[in-house]
Design an enzyme around this catalytic site. Structure first.
Site, PDB file in Angstrom:
ATOM      1  N   HIS A 129      71.305  15.568 -10.271  1.00 53.24           N
ATOM      2  CA  HIS A 129      70.107  14.934 -10.807  1.00 53.24           C
ATOM      3  C   HIS A 129      70.458  13.617 -11.488  1.00 53.24           C
ATOM      4  O   HIS A 129      71.034  13.595 -12.568  1.00 53.24           O
ATOM      5  CB  HIS A 129      69.408  15.892 -11.788  1.00 53.24           C
ATOM      6  CG  HIS A 129      68.170  15.327 -12.391  1.00 53.24           C
ATOM      7  ND1 HIS A 129      67.714  15.684 -13.630  1.00 53.24           N
ATOM      8  CD2 HIS A 129      67.290  14.407 -11.926  1.00 53.24           C
ATOM      9  CE1 HIS A 129      66.614  14.999 -13.903  1.00 53.24           C
ATOM     10  NE2 HIS A 129      66.337  14.227 -12.884  1.00 53.24           N
ATOM     11  N   SER A 161      64.352  16.884 -10.080  1.00 54.53           N
ATOM     12  CA  SER A 161      64.445  16.791 -11.532  1.00 54.53           C
ATOM     13  C   SER A 161      63.868  18.027 -12.240  1.00 54.53           C
ATOM     14  O   SER A 161      64.002  18.152 -13.447  1.00 54.53           O
ATOM     15  CB  SER A 161      63.770  15.520 -12.042  1.00 54.53           C
ATOM     16  OG  SER A 161      62.722  15.108 -11.221  1.00 54.53           O
ATOM     17  N   GLU A 187      73.108  14.963 -14.189  1.00 57.68           N
ATOM     18  CA  GLU A 187      73.094  16.407 -14.428  1.00 57.68           C
ATOM     19  C   GLU A 187      73.577  17.074 -13.147  1.00 57.68           C
ATOM     20  O   GLU A 187      72.945  16.929 -12.099  1.00 57.68           O
ATOM     21  CB  GLU A 187      71.677  16.901 -14.771  1.00 57.68           C
ATOM     22  CG  GLU A 187      71.260  16.637 -16.210  1.00 57.68           C
ATOM     23  CD  GLU A 187      69.860  17.193 -16.532  1.00 57.68           C
ATOM     24  OE1 GLU A 187      69.605  17.508 -17.697  1.00 57.68           O
ATOM     25  OE2 GLU A 187      69.010  17.282 -15.621  1.00 57.68           O
TER      26      GLU A 187
END
Ligand code: TC6
Length: 708
Positions: A452, A431, A464
């Site tokens: 992510h 992250s 993401e």
């Protein structure tokens, strides 16, 4: 439409097409068939509306036809009004007038529905006198999701068919109702064979003629609305029962008011009421934001240097490293999509625990009726748990979800590099960490990217996709295209600390902590964000996640409030206390102990506390995020402002009706954001330095999104 034996035919029309190329009229066995062809989804733009009106008038005037069928070519019946027309000067016949024109036709009109009849599309069908649909069709009034209400008679006609309660549910949820269910509700008169809609509608119309049945106007049906008359509590109760779902949104209350008007007022007055409410909503910021989000969700898939025909790699099997909360949640997305998963852990106990959590989640869904009981076993049969890292030699995609530490991640990728098959995509669920650095330890950085996921990974819609510097186009395109297949909104982001979401979140967190030192209480900060529309504020969030993540007694310096709380064993909800006190039902109340701690903490730091207004709290939390978003854009770490907004809406619960932080910035005025950032840069420090992009936008009089 779906019927291959009758391709759409513009040239063969029996009636000269005088007005519009998107509509066609053909006469067969005394039935006028009006066909619309406006790809991709037959949105009801001005040309379509005018065309249908003209074809209807021609059909009405033609003595050789006794009934009309209205059908669409391509993949769907009308998917609704043309959303791009909202907010622009009106053109052509208004949709509501067109629906009335159809309803007033002297001959029976049959709607032939395939694909989706949504919004204005269903309103068109409700103007028709009869409705035939294929079983795979779905109907609904999803306007509420665009911050508006069905403004072409839908709120007045739907309750006349399905009754008030069902209409309230459909209109305020925007749900898509499958045709067989719609038939049970009386919304569809007949189900047609999947491949024979045109013929079935034609036969239906011929039968009407043979039986001497004329137009049947929905507006004339009254028993269902009369049954609800004099029962205002129906509406109040409905609003109350759904208060959580409606929180912050303007449209649901207007929808309820419009349906109430259908019950209490004569039809024409009800239509006028609906019109008023519609016009108010469509001009408002919420609707603008929600329409912007509709297009932003679709925009996200468009990557400038990855055209739609970019080759992709097959992903028919997935390996996941780590069966913790994150790994398990990630696995569920693939299992739900029917993709087999091999999940690897280091210890049997952790593996067993991980697998049992997945099973429990599925069983809970089944208990709530959201999943068929047999599907629990079906999904579980797709997952293999193992302690053998070598099992990662076969999957097409391997996602690492181990502890967030660069050395550990590098070690995992070194091992993976030796085992994974050539061409497999190697993804990290980091992250924050630098995915380029992770990729550098492998012999194949072209295969490495970040994926992510957001916790809980089986629930949150955001993914993401982190584009590592050396990742190949195929690998990036594959990950982007995979997202919708596993029910995610995939946003492509660049490598930087925290990527888009957490990088902006860090700005908010820093200011939240500082506001508490300066004079606010944690619950003031949380309340302001909750009232703004977020599901919870940062302190409630920390309590939920656990304050001791990454904390240990040995290394604690006891400097921050969080560290002090941990040292007191107030570690969040799980210990019954954190920033808040919790009762047995985990209901939070502000803690007097924490209040005293906060006061002492400020004193210790030599800060004289002051009264801070809600407005200042909000600006201090959100403007630095916006400024960081501008830096992210400037650095090319996100493709467009609307992508940043998708991250915040789908990953952090940013209220849809505020369009995301960048859209919100446009609505408050970028010059106002800039002025505050400049003020704080002077008064507080260089971390508030306005981004160049923000400055340039203000100077040029531009906005971030062009949509507010
Ligand atoms: C209404 O009717 C109000 C009435 C009151 C009036 C007084 N307009 O989603 P997809 C575009 S409000 C304009 O990728 P799918 C979409 O942007 C409306 N454009 O396809 C995309 O463009 P791109 C109520 C529209 O197969 C392309 O079409 N109706 C519209 O995954 C393909 O769309 C709704 O809210 C539109 N109405 O899903 C329904 N709809 O290719 C909205 C789509 O350039 N639509 N586009 O990116 C949907 O929910 C879905 O499009 C779908 C098809 C389920 C129909």
């Amino acid at each position: 439409h779906a019927s291959p034996e009758q391709p759409f035919n513009l040239g063969g029309s029996d009636v000269a097409d005088t007005q519009s190329g998107v509509t066609d009229l053909k006469v067969e066995d005394g039935i006028a068939i009006v066909t619309v062809n406006n790809p991709p989804v037959n949105a009801l733009g001005a040309a379509v509306r005018d065309g249908v009106a003209a074809r209807m008038r021609e059909a009405a005037a033609d003595p050789a036809t006794e009934a009309v069928v209205l059908i669409c070519a391509g993949r769907t019946f009308f998917a609704g009004a043309d959303i791009t027309e909202f907010g622009k000067p009106p053109k052509g016949i208004p949709l509501g007038e067109l629906v009335t024109l159809i309803e007033d036709m002297p001959k029976p009109v049959v709607a032939a529905i395939h694909g989706t009849a949504l919004g204005g599309g269903l309103e068109m069908a409700l103007g028709c006198h009869y409705r035939v649909a294929v079983p795979s069709a779905r109907v609904g009034l999803p306007e509420v999701k665009l911050g508006i209400l069905p403004g072409a008679g839908g709120t007045q006609r739907l309750p006349r068919i399905v009754g008030v309660e069902r209409a309230l549910e459909m209109i305020t949820s925007g749900e898509h109702v499958p045709a067989p269910k719609a038939k049970e509700a009386g919304l569809i008169d007949e189900l047609a064979p999947e491949e024979g809609l045109r013929q079935a509608a034609l036969d239906f119309a011929k039968r009407l003629v043979a039986e001497g049945k004329g137009p049947r106007k929905v507006r004339d049906l009254s028993d269902k609305v009369e049954a609800a008359r004099g029962k205002p509590e129906v509406f109040a109760d409905f609003a109350k029962a759904n208060a959580r779902r409606f929180r912050g949104f303007e449209a649901p209350a207007a929808c309820i008011e419009a349906v109430k008007a259908a019950v209490e007022l004569p039809f024409e007055q009800g239509i006028a009421k609906e019109r008023d409410l519609f016009l108010k909503l469509v001009a408002g910021t919420q609707s603008k934001a929600q329409r912007y989000v509709f297009f932003a969700e679709r925009e996200v898939r468009k990557i400038p240097d990855l055209p739609d025909d970019t080759p992709t790699l097959p992903v028919n099997s997935v390996g996941i490293i780590g069966a913790g909360t994150m790994g398990g949640g990630i696995a569920m997305n693939f299992l739900n999509a029917g993709i087999p998963v091999t999940i690897v852990e280091m210890k049997q106990e952790a593996l067993d625990r991980g697998l049992s959590v997945i099973r429990k989640n599925y069983e809970a869904s089944a208990a709530k009726g959201r999943l068929k009981p047999e599907d629990v076993e079906k999904r579980m049969s797709l997952i293999t748990g193992t302690l053998d890292f070598e099992a990662l030699s076969t999957p097409d995609l391997v996602i690492e979800a181990v502890y967030e530490n660069m050395d550990i991640k590098k070690d995992v990728f070194r091992r993976l590099d030796k085992i994974a098959k050539p061409g497999a995509i190697l993804a990290s669920n980091t992250s924050y960490l630098n995915v380029d650095e992770i990729a550098s330890v492998t012999s194949r950085p072209e295969s490495v990217i970040g994926m992510h996921f957001f916790s809980p990974a089986n629930v949150m819609k955001l993914l993401e996709v982190v584009r590592a510097e050396k990742a190949s186009k195929e690998v990036v395109a594959t990950a982007v295209k995979l997202a919708p297949k596993i029910g995610k909104i995939g946003v492509l982001v660049g490598v930087c600390y925290g990527f888009v979401g957490n990088r902006m979140l860090a700005e908010r967190q820093r200011e939240a902590n500082r506001l508490v030192e300066e004079g606010a209480m944690p619950w003031d900060v949380d309340r302001v964000l909750y009232e703004f529309g977020l599901p919870m504020g940062p302190f409630a969030m920390s309590d939920l996640a656990g304050l001791d993540i990454g904390w240990s007694r040995e290394t604690s310096k006891g400097e921050t409030l969080r560290e002090k709380l941990c040292e007191m064993d107030r570690r969040g909800q799980k210990t019954g206390a954190g920033f808040y006190d919790y009762d047995a039902n985990r209901k939070a109340t502000p803690s007097p102990i924490v209040e005293q701690m906060v006061l002492d903490h400020s004193k210790q730091k030599g800060i004289t506390r002051r009264q801070i207004s809600d407005a200042e709290i909000l600006e201090r939390l959100i403007y630095p995020m916006i400024n960081e978003g501008a830096k992210i854009l400037e650095e090319g770490k996100a493709i467009r402002a609307s992508d940043i907004d998708m991250v915040w809406i789908n990953g952090y619960g940013w209220p849809v009706y505020r369009g995301g932080p960048m859209f919100y910035a446009d609505t408050v005025g970028l010059e106002n954001v800039l002025a505050r950032m400049e003020q704080w840069e002077r008064e507080i420090g260089p971390e508030f330095r306005p981004s160049d992009l923000l400055r340039r936008k203000v100077e040029a009089g531009e906005t971030f999104t062009g949509a507010a």
